[in-house]
Design a protein around this motif. Sequence first.
Motif, PDB file in Angstrom:
ATOM      1  N   LYS B   3      43.566  24.582  39.222  1.00 60.89           N
ATOM      2  CA  LYS B   3      44.244  25.822  39.605  1.00 60.89           C
ATOM      3  C   LYS B   3      45.753  25.671  39.655  1.00 60.89           C
ATOM      4  N   ASP B   4      46.213  24.456  39.896  1.00 60.72           N
ATOM      5  CA  ASP B   4      47.651  24.355  40.151  1.00 60.72           C
ATOM      6  C   ASP B   4      48.472  24.128  38.889  1.00 60.72           C
ATOM      7  N   PRO B  52      47.239  32.583  38.419  1.00 59.69           N
ATOM      8  CA  PRO B  52      46.851  33.318  39.621  1.00 59.69           C
ATOM      9  C   PRO B  52      45.354  33.538  39.633  1.00 59.69           C
ATOM     10  N   SER B  53      44.874  33.770  40.796  1.00 58.73           N
ATOM     11  CA  SER B  53      43.462  34.053  40.946  1.00 58.73           C
ATOM     12  C   SER B  53      43.190  35.475  40.517  1.00 58.73           C
ATOM     13  N   ALA B 108      37.458  32.673  46.911  1.00 57.71           N
ATOM     14  CA  ALA B 108      38.702  32.996  46.187  1.00 57.71           C
ATOM     15  C   ALA B 108      39.500  34.051  46.941  1.00 57.71           C
ATOM     16  N   GLU B 111      41.073  32.345  50.024  1.00 59.80           N
ATOM     17  CA  GLU B 111      42.131  31.371  49.734  1.00 59.80           C
ATOM     18  C   GLU B 111      43.367  32.046  49.165  1.00 59.80           C
ATOM     19  N   ASN B 112      43.182  33.126  48.469  1.00 60.33           N
ATOM     20  CA  ASN B 112      44.316  33.784  47.806  1.00 60.33           C
ATOM     21  C   ASN B 112      44.639  35.125  48.417  1.00 60.33           C
ATOM     22  N   LYS B 115      47.273  37.680  47.411  1.00 58.27           N
ATOM     23  CA  LYS B 115      47.949  37.246  46.178  1.00 58.27           C
ATOM     24  C   LYS B 115      47.095  37.432  44.929  1.00 58.27           C
ATOM     25  N   TYR B 116      45.825  37.620  45.083  1.00 55.05           N
ATOM     26  CA  TYR B 116      44.993  37.672  43.875  1.00 55.05           C
ATOM     27  C   TYR B 116      45.078  39.051  43.218  1.00 55.05           C
TER      28      TYR B 116
END
Lengths: 219, 362, 420
Positions: B3-4, B52-53, B108, B111-112, B115-116
């Motif tokens: 992911k990073d 991004p997610s 998901a 965690e995001n 932001k997703y």
Amino acid sequence: MTEAEFLLWVRGPAFNAALFIMLAGIVVRFVEILFLGRKTNLAQARGSEVAGGFYTTWRRMIPDADSFIRSGFTIIAGYVFHIGLFVVIFLFVPHILVFERALGVSWGGLPSNIVDATTVVTIVALVAVLLHRIKDPVLRMLSNASDYLVWLVTILPLITGWMAFNRVGLSGPMLIGIHILSVELLMILFPFTKLSHAFTLFLARWYNGAIAGYKGVRS
Amino acid sequence: MKKDQTLGETLRRQGVSRRSFLKFCATTASLMALPPSMIPVIAATLEKARRPSVIWLSFQECTGCTESITRSSSASIEDLIFNAISLDYHHTLQAASGSAAEQARETAMQENHGKYILVVDGSIPAANNGYSTIAGISNFDMLKEAAEGAAAIVAVGSCSSFGGIPHANPNPTGAVSVSDLIKDKPIVNVPGCPPIPAVITGVLVQFLTFGLPDLDHLGRPKAFYGQSIHDRCYRRPFYDKGLFADTFDDEGARKGWCLYKLGCKGPTTYNACATEKWNDGTSFPIQSGHPCLGCSEPDFWDAGSFYRSLSTPTENIGKAAVYGIGAGLLAGAVVGSVQRARKQSAVKAHQRVTIDDLDKES
Amino acid sequence: MSGASFERGYNALKEQIDAPVAAFLSSCVHCGMCAEACLFFTETRDPKYTPIHKVAPLHKVWKQEYTFWGKLGKALGLSKPLTDQDLTDWETLVYDSCTMCGRCSMVCPVGNDIAYMIRKTREGMAAAGHAPEGLIGAARRSVTIGSPMGVKLPALQAQIRHMEKEFDIKIPVDVEGADYLCMLSSMEIMNFPEYIGSIARIFKQAGVSWTLSSEAFEATNSGIQIGVSDIAAVLVQRIVDAAEKLKVKAVISPECGHAYMAIRWEGPNLVGKQFGFKVVHILEVLDELRAEGKLKVRDKETQKLTYHDPCQIARRGGVLEQPRNLLNMVAENFVEMPGAGKMNWCCGAGGGVSSNERADELRLKTFARKKAQLDAINPDAVVSACSNCRIHLEEGLEEYHMDIPLLSLTETIAEHLIEK
């Protein structure tokens, strides 16, 4: 109401309503006129009323020489915008499709770019006619609010139609929608203003010719 | 796919040359009608973009939008870009299923949170939440929950943008669009039935690069939906000249004339079909000889028949005409009779005028 | 005490509106072309003389009584009803500035017969007491004395004797069983008595049996001019009575415009039944005689002649070819003026205008139109077939110091007869 809903409305119930009102109104006008009747003429006829009626109905389209000299502008500008309107309304394929829908018959149209040019010429003629109406002393004296309203509802479909064809000024649905709405406005006002002349002039010219024809004069 | 990793790192790892990458950025810039000076900006932004997610929710849909986005004919850049986002939930494409899939989604989202990107295709049934559910969760509830933590929502396809096919008359499920339900998040509508693959990815790229794009009054990115089909159609010269196909296989059709008479909705439809085309620029409906259906517009199913031209009335005007004439005859007879009677009473009221009746009393 | 009232006038207007009027008023598009056809406008350039504008009172009544929306508007107070003041304001438009020549009716692109509507508007004006004084006087004299100019039988008899002596010819009066009953206009009797001698000479040569009537010799119909059908009917009935009493085959209308309109076209409709005799204009009779070869003439006129078409005989009456046939028979140098025939310009004096003193100045102004026509061809003389036209044109020519005599067509023919 969204743009799409507006377009569907003008193409749907609004058109039906406008057509209904226009036709009903014209028929009422006709019947109103005819029901007043005409007294039988007891004088001995010299000529035929029917022949006279037919004669004047068509011949009156052509002005006499003296009128042409004196009222040249009125005649020429008048013919330009009438013929222009005829071409634009009846010889433009997207319009012919509407008549086909209504009447089941179709006919060939002119190239759309020629109709587009005709629209411009017609608009110019109408503007000229308005200026003339405002400036000429006789026309100024004769004219009332209805004359100016009729001018407006006649030129609006031309302007909005030109805009729709050339895709200028509004979104796609609104270009078509506003144009159709302007036509519906014209249709609704048809029977109740001098626009009715488009139909009643056939009666008027007929009576004129019949009255003269009875006396043996071709008017 | 970690992911990073940045997008740039991912592409290099995949063996995409810098040249190819820049070509892609140039193509995307041109598609969005941006000047060449923007290409390095797109390149720099994408280079640094972290995956991004993305959570993709599919509701009352036909999966056509997914088919579209994956319809790349070769291992194209689009594919890779797609791989460069972290697609954490997608019914059709994900490996997991069942509770594992739902678990992935919830993780998901947590965690995001905030932001997703939430991508939605398919409409939501508002008449009864039970009409469409996923793992026992109604579309409505799932949307609400997912929207709450989303940075933005992309409604892919006409169903999620406007209600689409399920919304068509009589709309038995009460289908509604995402923007009908979510009012407090930025929503980008990417309509089409389905939308063009490059448009879907282009919107995502645009969003990643520049943030929320300029939207038109229907929430569609102006970059892709700013022009009507009609204004970009290669058959436009025929429209302008008045040369139309009357049937699907007449001479005009074979000559490639304008399809206006066959009901083309090009003039009222905004999409990129006429320029971007389909199947990597192969063709689009009009080029194949079929009039545009207007599928990127709301209610295109109920917009008065695919095969009825835009200038014609949608209803049977013959009836209105007949009723109009009939009503006119009736009303005319009534009004005419009243007026005739009025005249006759005036005739009856006539008083003979003699020479003594000519002067007014002074 | 008088019975004239606004209510009677309004009712008359209501009565007069028929399908043609409704068709005309529905069709007017305010194009103004009628103005340029009317000599009262062209020679003054005053917009108020626009023909369609002259019938505004009729228009208002039509709108408010015979259209659904007009009636509704009036009922709701949205439009003003016709008032007596309107009629006062329209007096000069309906009477002073219109001869009912009908030139406007020929020109209107939508086919309006405006002269037809003027005639009907006068019914309302007169019944409401808004007819001009001169016409009221003429109507009164017509009914009580038998002539609008007050000409009585003794005056006619004097002229008859005069003519019999001058031409050594017998003028038949009250001869039962004659083929033709001849009518005369007061204008002819007083100012152009040679007409009587002329027809006598022509009929003698052609062997036509004819007579005058001592009981009904007046052709001029002041009822038509003032616009009161009731009075017009009384005057026509006298002719009908005389014609029936003398058992004639036909009545001849003399050289007078509105007289022809009155007896030939309005007559039977005024009295409410078809005539048992024919009605012809003197020109029709003469042309028939010419065609039958019964007119023997000699020494054609050599001076340049032109012909002025009297409106009620030509454009509104239908006698167009006959004068030309006759003139070509007696003239070598017959030249048409520009616009001759059914589109000829009115002299400006018919339809009661010359009997209306208030209209004198305006009437003289309109002569400029006829002058322009004459200036274009410079004739030595003008021939016509209406005494009213002749008198007015003579006045105008004198005003402009133009030495062009006005001739009667009948008299001109008589002058060229080969008499035994």
